[in-house]
Design a protein around this motif. Structure first.
Motif, PDB file in Angstrom:
ATOM      1  N   ARG A 286       0.802  -1.228   0.000  1.00 60.16           N
ATOM      2  CA  ARG A 286       0.000   0.000   0.000  1.00 60.16           C
ATOM      3  C   ARG A 286       0.840   1.286   0.000  1.00 60.16           C
ATOM      4  NH1 ARG A 286      -5.155   0.115   1.701  1.00 60.16           N
ATOM      5  NH2 ARG A 286      -4.839  -1.878   2.787  1.00 60.16           N
ATOM      6  N   THR A 287       1.828   1.359   0.900  1.00 57.99           N
ATOM      7  CA  THR A 287       2.615   2.585   1.022  1.00 57.99           C
ATOM      8  C   THR A 287       3.408   2.855  -0.253  1.00 57.99           C
ATOM      9  OG1 THR A 287       2.809   2.225   3.408  1.00 57.99           O
ATOM     10  CG2 THR A 287       4.366   3.762   2.405  1.00 57.99           C
ATOM     11  N   THR A 288       3.950   1.819  -0.843  1.00 59.89           N
ATOM     12  CA  THR A 288       4.686   1.966  -2.096  1.00 59.89           C
ATOM     13  C   THR A 288       3.759   2.439  -3.209  1.00 59.89           C
ATOM     14  OG1 THR A 288       6.120   0.135  -1.420  1.00 59.89           O
ATOM     15  CG2 THR A 288       6.189   0.782  -3.726  1.00 59.89           C
ATOM     16  N   LEU A 289       2.579   1.856  -3.289  1.00 60.22           N
ATOM     17  CA  LEU A 289       1.616   2.247  -4.320  1.00 60.22           C
ATOM     18  C   LEU A 289       1.207   3.705  -4.169  1.00 60.22           C
ATOM     19  CD1 LEU A 289      -0.663  -0.929  -4.432  1.00 60.22           C
ATOM     20  CD2 LEU A 289       1.141  -0.273  -6.031  1.00 60.22           C
ATOM     21  N   ARG A 290       1.071   4.143  -2.917  1.00 61.40           N
ATOM     22  CA  ARG A 290       0.697   5.541  -2.695  1.00 61.40           C
ATOM     23  C   ARG A 290       1.801   6.476  -3.175  1.00 61.40           C
ATOM     24  NH1 ARG A 290       0.171   5.555   2.703  1.00 61.40           N
ATOM     25  NH2 ARG A 290      -1.790   4.438   2.481  1.00 61.40           N
ATOM     26  N   ALA A 291       3.056   6.101  -2.917  1.00 60.85           N
ATOM     27  CA  ALA A 291       4.185   6.926  -3.365  1.00 60.85           C
ATOM     28  C   ALA A 291       4.232   7.004  -4.887  1.00 60.85           C
ATOM     29  CB  ALA A 291       5.490   6.355  -2.821  1.00 60.85           C
ATOM     30  N   ILE A 292       3.979   5.875  -5.549  1.00 65.52           N
ATOM     31  CA  ILE A 292       3.989   5.859  -7.014  1.00 65.52           C
ATOM     32  C   ILE A 292       2.846   6.701  -7.563  1.00 65.52           C
ATOM     33  CG2 ILE A 292       3.647   4.383  -9.040  1.00 65.52           C
ATOM     34  CD1 ILE A 292       5.045   2.152  -7.461  1.00 65.52           C
ATOM     35  N   THR A 293       1.651   6.561  -6.981  1.00 65.35           N
ATOM     36  CA  THR A 293       0.479   7.300  -7.432  1.00 65.35           C
ATOM     37  C   THR A 293       0.662   8.797  -7.241  1.00 65.35           C
ATOM     38  OG1 THR A 293      -0.958   5.418  -6.938  1.00 65.35           O
ATOM     39  CG2 THR A 293      -2.011   7.572  -7.157  1.00 65.35           C
ATOM     40  N   ASP A 294       1.300   9.196  -6.113  1.00 67.87           N
ATOM     41  CA  ASP A 294       1.570  10.619  -5.885  1.00 67.87           C
ATOM     42  C   ASP A 294       2.519  11.176  -6.938  1.00 67.87           C
ATOM     43  OD1 ASP A 294      -0.036  10.568  -3.683  1.00 67.87           O
ATOM     44  OD2 ASP A 294       1.587  10.444  -2.215  1.00 67.87           O
ATOM     45  N   ASP A 295       3.389  10.322  -7.446  1.00 64.44           N
ATOM     46  CA  ASP A 295       4.349  10.745  -8.459  1.00 64.44           C
ATOM     47  C   ASP A 295       3.731  10.775  -9.846  1.00 64.44           C
ATOM     48  OD1 ASP A 295       7.169  11.412  -9.027  1.00 64.44           O
ATOM     49  OD2 ASP A 295       7.138   9.555 -10.181  1.00 64.44           O
ATOM     50  N   ARG A 296       2.879   9.770 -10.128  1.00 70.64           N
ATOM     51  CA  ARG A 296       2.226   9.676 -11.436  1.00 70.64           C
ATOM     52  C   ARG A 296       0.952   8.854 -11.307  1.00 70.64           C
ATOM     53  NH1 ARG A 296       5.620   7.030 -16.163  1.00 70.64           N
ATOM     54  NH2 ARG A 296       7.114   8.543 -15.340  1.00 70.64           N
ATOM     55  N   ASP A 297      -0.113   9.322 -11.892  1.00 70.06           N
ATOM     56  CA  ASP A 297      -1.383   8.605 -11.823  1.00 70.06           C
ATOM     57  C   ASP A 297      -1.283   7.322 -12.650  1.00 70.06           C
ATOM     58  OD1 ASP A 297      -3.947   7.731 -11.575  1.00 70.06           O
ATOM     59  OD2 ASP A 297      -4.868   9.359 -12.735  1.00 70.06           O
ATOM     60  N   MET A 298      -1.340   6.188 -11.945  1.00 72.67           N
ATOM     61  CA  MET A 298      -1.254   4.897 -12.618  1.00 72.67           C
ATOM     62  C   MET A 298      -2.621   4.254 -12.798  1.00 72.67           C
ATOM     63  SD  MET A 298       1.988   4.528 -13.202  1.00 72.67           S
ATOM     64  CE  MET A 298       2.148   2.796 -13.605  1.00 72.67           C
ATOM     65  N   GLY A 299      -3.662   4.966 -12.433  1.00 71.28           N
ATOM     66  CA  GLY A 299      -5.009   4.454 -12.623  1.00 71.28           C
ATOM     67  C   GLY A 299      -5.386   3.343 -11.660  1.00 71.28           C
ATOM     68  N   LEU A 300      -4.738   3.305 -10.492  1.00 74.13           N
ATOM     69  CA  LEU A 300      -5.041   2.256  -9.522  1.00 74.13           C
ATOM     70  C   LEU A 300      -6.368   2.554  -8.829  1.00 74.13           C
ATOM     71  CD1 LEU A 300      -1.489   1.874  -7.935  1.00 74.13           C
ATOM     72  CD2 LEU A 300      -2.603   0.308  -9.523  1.00 74.13           C
ATOM     73  N   PRO A 301      -7.175   1.537  -8.521  1.00 73.87           N
ATOM     74  CA  PRO A 301      -8.459   1.777  -7.853  1.00 73.87           C
ATOM     75  C   PRO A 301      -8.276   2.237  -6.412  1.00 73.87           C
ATOM     76  CG  PRO A 301      -8.009  -0.580  -7.995  1.00 73.87           C
ATOM     77  CD  PRO A 301      -6.947   0.106  -8.803  1.00 73.87           C
ATOM     78  N   GLN A 302      -9.263   2.930  -5.899  1.00 73.38           N
ATOM     79  CA  GLN A 302      -9.245   3.342  -4.499  1.00 73.38           C
ATOM     80  C   GLN A 302      -9.196   2.107  -3.599  1.00 73.38           C
ATOM     81  OE1 GLN A 302      -9.186   6.497  -3.189  1.00 73.38           O
ATOM     82  NE2 GLN A 302      -8.916   7.244  -5.293  1.00 73.38           N
ATOM     83  N   GLY A 303      -8.457   2.209  -2.530  1.00 75.05           N
ATOM     84  CA  GLY A 303      -8.384   1.094  -1.584  1.00 75.05           C
ATOM     85  C   GLY A 303      -7.370   0.041  -1.953  1.00 75.05           C
ATOM     86  N   ALA A 304      -6.531   0.332  -2.932  1.00 74.25           N
ATOM     87  CA  ALA A 304      -5.519  -0.648  -3.331  1.00 74.25           C
ATOM     88  C   ALA A 304      -4.556  -0.893  -2.177  1.00 74.25           C
ATOM     89  CB  ALA A 304      -4.762  -0.146  -4.556  1.00 74.25           C
ATOM     90  N   GLY A 305      -4.480  -2.152  -1.742  1.00 76.78           N
ATOM     91  CA  GLY A 305      -3.600  -2.508  -0.633  1.00 76.78           C
ATOM     92  C   GLY A 305      -2.347  -3.213  -1.069  1.00 76.78           C
ATOM     93  N   ALA A 306      -2.352  -3.749  -2.272  1.00 78.23           N
ATOM     94  CA  ALA A 306      -1.180  -4.449  -2.788  1.00 78.23           C
ATOM     95  C   ALA A 306      -1.342  -4.636  -4.293  1.00 78.23           C
ATOM     96  CB  ALA A 306      -1.001  -5.802  -2.115  1.00 78.23           C
ATOM     97  N   LEU A 307      -0.212  -4.671  -4.983  1.00 74.88           N
ATOM     98  CA  LEU A 307      -0.195  -4.919  -6.423  1.00 74.88           C
ATOM     99  C   LEU A 307       0.720  -6.105  -6.690  1.00 74.88           C
ATOM    100  CD1 LEU A 307      -0.827  -3.981  -9.380  1.00 74.88           C
ATOM    101  CD2 LEU A 307       1.275  -2.629  -9.245  1.00 74.88           C
ATOM    102  N   LEU A 308       0.246  -7.029  -7.494  1.00 73.00           N
ATOM    103  CA  LEU A 308       1.030  -8.189  -7.893  1.00 73.00           C
ATOM    104  C   LEU A 308       1.256  -8.112  -9.394  1.00 73.00           C
ATOM    105  CD1 LEU A 308       2.139 -10.689  -6.384  1.00 73.00           C
ATOM    106  CD2 LEU A 308       0.154 -11.944  -7.252  1.00 73.00           C
ATOM    107  N   LEU A 309       2.543  -8.181  -9.788  1.00 64.49           N
ATOM    108  CA  LEU A 309       2.906  -8.214 -11.197  1.00 64.49           C
ATOM    109  C   LEU A 309       3.456  -9.592 -11.524  1.00 64.49           C
ATOM    110  CD1 LEU A 309       4.759  -4.793 -11.302  1.00 64.49           C
ATOM    111  CD2 LEU A 309       2.593  -5.285 -12.440  1.00 64.49           C
ATOM    112  N   ALA A 310       2.912 -10.237 -12.536  1.00 67.85           N
ATOM    113  CA  ALA A 310       3.360 -11.577 -12.917  1.00 67.85           C
ATOM    114  C   ALA A 310       3.549 -11.627 -14.418  1.00 67.85           C
ATOM    115  CB  ALA A 310       2.338 -12.626 -12.477  1.00 67.85           C
ATOM    116  N   GLN A 311       4.495 -12.464 -14.836  1.00 69.05           N
ATOM    117  CA  GLN A 311       4.850 -12.511 -16.239  1.00 69.05           C
ATOM    118  C   GLN A 311       5.180 -13.938 -16.656  1.00 69.05           C
ATOM    119  OE1 GLN A 311       8.607 -10.440 -17.759  1.00 69.05           O
ATOM    120  NE2 GLN A 311       7.043  -8.889 -18.148  1.00 69.05           N
TER     121      GLN A 311
END
Length: 488
Positions: A286-311
């Protein structure tokens, strides 16, 4: 970056600024005088030696914002192994400390200068000497940038997998010195898994060649593995032979947003149990996502607590793999799942991960941790980090290579407040203690440097620490190479 704490050890984290010779010899290591500088210049090109403070200032430190850094007496920028040998012969004769450097992108202070040292900056040794498509190897100098090598071999249909987040500017030599990991280590492993042979200049100026070009070989002690990750304390690497792979097809990616870290970790467990075998699996809380969003709008939904990237990079199977991983994330309760249809969309989804470092740096001074624990203990680690942040009244952001159990909790605080600084140090050290208590390690890929030097003995124990000191003395009996780093 902002808020650098200059040249001042605080708490138990940074090491001292002034170099001594703690592991050998009976004469103190000291700064070079004018005669020694003249002797250095005599064997080097005219522009290879910098001594004025305006020029040497840029070579004082790496990107570990909190680590002490001394003032070098000289910076030498060699272009060949022979020039490195000359520098080390002079330094060894007069017992002058030498600090090897790459791109100074490290996060543990391992490339920081010590007062009066010679900084050996290898940035000009940046040639790709050979790409052998038949043997699937590349031979490079240490100053080659990771991304430059990766693109060069890709043009030949080959693949160099280690890809630290700093791959656009970090060098292969620095990656070898710290045994760097990367986003794809979940599938392919870390730098050490691709190093076959090294040319290394010892403190005496002698040239040591380790390993071999062949895919197999077990003759003698494995000095190559010993030198990978030694952080410039045993020798100066001047040539590297690397194993390559056949280039995979372009990878496809999913990004899944969860309301909590617990839900994201549940999805990780399900993905790994499914047998899909992702080539990348990254976690942002959550805290990392907030820092990224404050820097640039990534279109994350409200209440995002974690992001998982898989490839997945399994060619024709990649679309099937990412669809299966997306389905698992949805079943676990993901708030949103974005699935890339091509390489361009995949790169866009990964952009959030590449933005983490700069976004957090803009918040203040950062103390970047690098603990790794068994995967089944990750939930305990994250819960413990939240508790530590609350107890010490500090901001802790967390991102990491979740499949490897390697997390990067980053303590952020504002410069200028001694109280805030003290709380940050306590939180940083509490996180390391927590990692060890969960059966983990104080560093998964960033190395020890000066940042974690006092903690290494706690992890290794008395016997291992003694043997490592003895190994250091075998390679560097006078203690001139990167003193005050790694070993407590």
């Amino acid at each position: 970056m902002t808020g650098v704490v200059p040249n001042r050890p605080t708490g138990g984290v940074p090491g001292p600024d002034v170099a001594t010779s703690p592991r050998g010899g009976d004469r103190p290591v000291g700064p070079p005088d004018a005669g020694i500088i003249a002797e250095l210049r005599a064997g080097l090109p005219e522009d290879a030696v910098l001594t004025d403070e305006a020029s040497t200032q840029a070579y004082r430190r790496d990107m570990a914002m909190f680590c002490a850094a001394g003032r070098p007496a000289a910076v030498v920028r060699p272009r060949s192994t022979g020039q490195v040998q000359h520098v080390l012969r002079v330094a060894s004769r007069y017992r002058v400390p030498v600090v090897p450097q790459g791109a100074r992108s490290g996060l543990s202070g391992g490339a920081n200068a010590v007062d009066g040292c010679i900084v050996l900056a290898l940035e000009r040794m940046d040639r790709i000497l050979e790409i052998d498509e038949s043997e699937q190897i590349a031979v490079v100098e240490p100053g080659v940038v990771n991304a430059t090598l990766s693109r060069a071999v890709l043009d030949r249909g080959l693949f160099y997998p280690p890809d630290p987040s700093s791959w656009e500017w970090s060098t292969v030599g620095g990656n070898v010195a710290t045994n760097a990991g990367g986003l794809c280590c979940v599938k392919y492993g870390v730098t050490a898994d691709f190093v076959r042979a090294l040319d290394v200049v010892l403190p005496s100026g002698e040239l040591l060649r380790t390993g071999r070009r062949t895919a197999k070989g077990v003759a003698g002690y494995d000095l190559t593995r010993l030198l990978v990750g030694s952080e410039g304390t045993l020798g100066v690497i001047t040539k590297i032979t690397l194993a390559l792979r056949t280039a995979p097809e372009a990878a496809l990616t999913i990004a899944a947003v969860f309301d909590s870290a617990t839900a994201a970790l549940s999805a990780v467990a399900r993905i790994m149990a499914s047998g899909v075998g992702p080539s990348l699996l990254e976690f942002l809380e959550r805290t990392t996502l907030r820092a990224i969003t404050d820097d640039r709008d990534m279109g994350l939904p409200q209440g995002a607590g974690a992001l998982l990237l898989a490839q997945s990079d399994r060619g024709p199977r990649a679309a099937e793999d990412v669809a299966a991983m997306a389905a698992i994330c949805a079943e676990v309760g993901a708030l949103e799942v974005a699935q890339a249809s091509d390489a361009v969309e995949s790169a866009l989804l990964l952009e959030a991960r590449r933005m983490v470092g700069p976004a957090l740096d803009r918040l203040g001074v950062t103390l970047v941790d690098d603990v790794a624990v068994p995967r089944e203990r990750l939930a305990e680690l994250l819960t413990g980090i939240e508790r530590i942040a609350e107890e010490n009244d500090v901001l802790v952001a967390c991102v990491g290579h979740v499949r490897d159990g390697n997390m990067h909790p980053t303590v952020v605080f504002q410069a200028g407040s001694e109280a805030a600084e003290a709380r940050a140090v306590r939180a940083f050290e509490a996180i390391m203690a927590l990692g060890l208590s969960l059966g983990g390690t104080i560093t998964g890929e960033h190395g020890i440097g000066v940042l974690k030097r006092e903690w290494l003995g706690r992890e290794l124990g008395e016997v291992s620490t003694r043997l490592q000191r003895q190994l250091k003395a075998v390679f560097d009996p006078d203690g001139i190479l990167n003193p005050t780093k790694v070993l407590p």
